[in-house]
Design a protein around this motif. Sequence first.
Motif, PDB file in Angstrom:
ATOM      1  N   GLY A   1     -89.449   4.608  33.092  1.00  0.00           N
ATOM      2  CA  GLY A   1     -90.899   4.742  33.138  1.00  0.00           C
ATOM      3  C   GLY A   1     -91.382   6.013  33.790  1.00  0.00           C
ATOM      4  N   VAL A   2     -90.488   6.711  34.520  1.00  0.00           N
ATOM      5  CA  VAL A   2     -90.916   7.986  35.091  1.00  0.00           C
ATOM      6  C   VAL A   2     -90.790   9.050  34.003  1.00  0.00           C
ATOM      7  N   LEU A   3     -91.860   9.805  33.849  1.00  0.00           N
ATOM      8  CA  LEU A   3     -91.878  10.842  32.828  1.00  0.00           C
ATOM      9  C   LEU A   3     -90.741  11.828  33.044  1.00  0.00           C
TER      10      LEU A   3
ATOM     11  N   PRO B   1     -90.056  15.206  31.432  1.00  0.00           N
ATOM     12  CA  PRO B   1     -90.400  16.248  30.458  1.00  0.00           C
ATOM     13  C   PRO B   1     -89.199  17.070  29.998  1.00  0.00           C
ATOM     14  N   GLN B   2     -88.242  17.301  30.909  1.00  0.00           N
ATOM     15  CA  GLN B   2     -87.070  18.084  30.500  1.00  0.00           C
ATOM     16  C   GLN B   2     -86.237  17.323  29.476  1.00  0.00           C
TER      17      GLN B   2
ATOM     18  N   THR C   1     -87.868  17.299  26.124  1.00  0.00           N
ATOM     19  CA  THR C   1     -87.749  18.568  25.416  1.00  0.00           C
ATOM     20  C   THR C   1     -86.378  18.716  24.785  1.00  0.00           C
TER      21      THR C   1
ATOM     22  N   LYS D   1     -84.712  18.299  16.188  1.00  0.00           N
ATOM     23  CA  LYS D   1     -85.001  19.404  15.284  1.00  0.00           C
ATOM     24  C   LYS D   1     -83.726  19.935  14.639  1.00  0.00           C
TER      25      LYS D   1
ATOM     26  N   LYS E   1     -78.823  13.824  37.532  1.00  0.00           N
ATOM     27  CA  LYS E   1     -78.033  14.773  38.325  1.00  0.00           C
ATOM     28  C   LYS E   1     -76.694  14.150  38.672  1.00  0.00           C
TER      29      LYS E   1
ATOM     30  N   CYS F   1     -81.294  11.409  46.510  1.00  0.00           N
ATOM     31  CA  CYS F   1     -82.214  10.782  45.584  1.00  0.00           C
ATOM     32  C   CYS F   1     -83.560  10.526  46.256  1.00  0.00           C
TER      33      CYS F   1
ATOM     34  N   ILE G   1     -88.875   8.001  42.604  1.00  0.00           N
ATOM     35  CA  ILE G   1     -88.690   8.218  41.161  1.00  0.00           C
ATOM     36  C   ILE G   1     -87.250   8.061  40.698  1.00  0.00           C
TER      37      ILE G   1
END
Lengths: 229, 733, 80
Positions: free
Chosen positions: C12-14, C16-17, C20, C27, C39, C67, C71
Amino acid sequence: MKFGVVIFPGSNCDHDTHHVLKSVLGQETVFFWHQDTDLQDVDTVILPGGFAYGDYLRCGAIAKFSPILESVRQHAQEGKLVVGICNGFQILQEAGLLPGVMLRNAGLKFVCRHVWLRTENNQTPFTNACQEGQVLKIPIAHNEGNFFISKQELAELQANQQIIFRYSDAQGDVIPEANPNGSMDSIAGVVNRQGNVMGMMPHPERASEALLSSEDGRFIFNSIINRVH
Amino acid sequence: MEITLDLIESHGLTTEEYEQIRKRLGREPNLTELGIFSVMWSEHCSYKSSRLHLKKLPTQGPQVLQGPGENAGVIDIGDGLAAVFKMESHNHPSFIEPFEGAATGVGGIIRDIFTMGARPIALLNSLRFGPLEDTANQLIMEGVVAGIAGYGNCIGIPTVGGEIQFQETYSHNPLVNVFCLGIAAADEIFLAQASGVGNALIYVGAKTGRDGIHGVTMASEEFSEDAESKRPNVQVGDPFMEKLLLEACLEAMKTGAVVGIQDMGGAGLTCSTCEMGSRGEVGVKIELARVPQREEKMTPYEIMLSESQERMLLVAEKERQEEVLEIFRKWDLDAVVIGEVSEGHDLTVYDQGSKIAQMPNKALSEEAPFYDRPAQRPAYLDELPRWQDLDFPEPSDYNTLLQEIVSSPHLCSRRWVFQQYDHMVQTNTAILPGSDAAVLRLKGTSSGLAVSLDGNSRYTYLDPRMGAMLAVAESCRNVVCCGARPLGATNCLNFGSPENPEVMWQFIESVEGIGQACEVFATPITGGNVSFYNETNGAAILPTPILGIVGKLEDLKQIRESSFQNVGDPVYLLGETRAELGGSAYLEHLGLPLSGPCPALDLNQEKALQDKLLDLIALEYIESAHDVSEGGLLLTLAECCFPRSLGLTMEASTPLRPDHYLLSESPSRIVVSVKKEKEEEFLKRVSDLDVHKLGEVTDEIFQVSVNEQSLISVPITRIFQVWNSFLDGVFEH
Amino acid sequence: MKAKVIVRLKDGVLDPQGQTIQRSLNKMGHEVTELRQGKYFEIEINGMKDESAVRQRVEQIAADVLCNPIIETFEIEDIA
């Protein structure tokens, strides 16, 4: 009014903050090394921006173990003022003195530019010189400024009026297009429950002289100075 | 290990050079010595092809405190302060690994500056990439920009400006030229010299690993298709470590116990030891067992040639070394005494007490071989198409032309790039990126410094001498437009292989052109960098000399930006517009072949124009000033309007075809907006110049008529939108 | 003894990396339905030979330092 600016290894806005407080605003200001534990008798401690410990592991994750953080915690418990700007904000979050955590910017890039902030609560020691709803032009410069918190805690922040700045457009409208990093609820600055510890991602020290495109940062420093006098 | 022909060749040395090594030593070198000679005699370290010609550059002037030959140049800027600056290339590493290549380039140039005792206050860069239509070029650009940002932002030195061009020639050979400016007390400059027999050699900073061994030799070799396999040679930067080094070194220098200091850049420990010894006319002894090492079982050869980043070598007074070491401990840095200044003139290397190499310092550095390489005027110069012979019709719709011009990669806004750079930290950035030059205020004084980097390889290809002069002129003009007087110069000369006589000719012509121009502008060259072997599969890049000019702004109140300030201000063009489209961005935009001749520059006329503008600014007649360069008058005017969303009503008359007039790149031109109430006095002052009233600043519509024919009428915000967002469209799809 | 620790983002934590990377992979024609970035750490502690002692120490390190509990979660993969 006496200020102390903390230098962590990797701080890089320490001198900028010191310059504004001392040379521009004429306040007594001292530096602290991160291993210091004696905060002398300062009224306000500022954790400046930068990349403490290179921001390696996570922003602020290593800096929170610096000896000075215990003294800062004590200082806050006594009801005195603590301010974290940018990296300083992240360190205060890691140290548990401020709520939430900063994720990587939604755009995945470092962003340096002027933004507009709407003052959401002017009843704090950090915003008392602002009008309610006043829009400030202050720059940001960060890679991890995407404020995140659980829904429940967000509701608490809102209910307690702990959100003091939101990203807005020049007119003060809080719209998604004006949010530079994806922050939840467009949060740019918060205070703790007691209202004496403040963190903000934008850099007021970069907007306190006419030469530097904006002087709006002074509202924040002047609020702090006003409060004591 | 026996030294074979193969081994000599694999070290990039010729057999003649090897013979010279034997002669200097009076014996066969061992492998470690061969490695040491090979890096020191590489093009990168010895400047063997360029030294002869660089001597022609003007390097003297009353303001020069330190000319070429040190880590950076130094000029006196008054108030007891000195500006310390230099530019350097990191082209090859940036192609192999764009992020780390660019990042370590930034790290290297910053070390050059603080090594001189200066606090770095600004970074700029000059970048060249292949066309953005190719995803591979996009990835290189994205990596380079992120690398520069990653390093500069973390260490807390603002990246305040620079320039970018795109050209097919750079597709497999991008250029990353980085510039750093620092400020020091004029009487507290530190030099990279060892002195005082018995003084301690202190190694500080990152541990030594097997990084970039032979990276320096790599930078002096042409690229071939197997460049990919060279990846492990690339160094990784650690800006946090460098931030600690920066603070600790400046603190250590304050003690007065530091005698000399040099960073370990290319050729690491080797270069720093023999060069400091050579400059100081002393010997240097080191013990490799004491060198902090990151990897196990490193050989002396590897330790001497490692290019691990973020390391410095200091010479400290023997009795006070502990004081210096204590400061580094405070900053959690590894600092170890690895040797001492000795009698004689040799670099002597020990490993666990046994001597493993001994060579004369001077043979490695100052007395390295240099060549007067054959030069020949390139054949292509006689076969260049002339732009006048190209058949391109006048555009039917100038509104569309304007839209296309501002959204071409050459001329669009660089916001997407500089927004990733922290350009405000240190709170000295008086003009935000996007104006003609970057301006930094000097805290504690009422003055500031202006910096501009410029170069146009299309011009230099068409005429290397004229192109180089144009680069100096434009850089000075940019500095002057901000209200500053040019004081000093640095350069970065990017060329193909010097072993190709045609490339050598381009190089010599460019150097001489820079010399001629710097004489006229009174901007001595205080240092710089030559990058040869910018070729891929035998094809050289377009010759690309980049100039960096530093100027002084006496009074910050006289800062001028390029943007129009007030509605109603009259707008003038100073300087003559000729039909000069050779090498222009306009022809490039139209997809036409690179055609000559390049615009012609009269140095004295240019100098007179610049002096005049400074007078006009001092008299407070001028509200804004913007130099006309790539994209001609049309782009210049649009850029004047963008920052404050102002418009313009312009009516010009010209014997030229309107598109030639609007997009000509004739040099020595400046667009100024004048204080309305000072217009008459302004006109009296400029009666000896070519002056043309263009029109006046309005509040919204960008309107252009030429010869009483209305060509353009469009809201400025619409044009701004297209110009401002072009690179987002390329990268954020 | 070497301990291997993985730190993951909580559900549930966004990320973004991660998103992408996932978009880029798709693609390229890989049909990736989920990708989260985390990590990984390898830790050796001087002189410690007892597995349970190492585990205890590494747990403390992971919880306190590696940690951020707001998050992230961690997991000790392996001690050997």
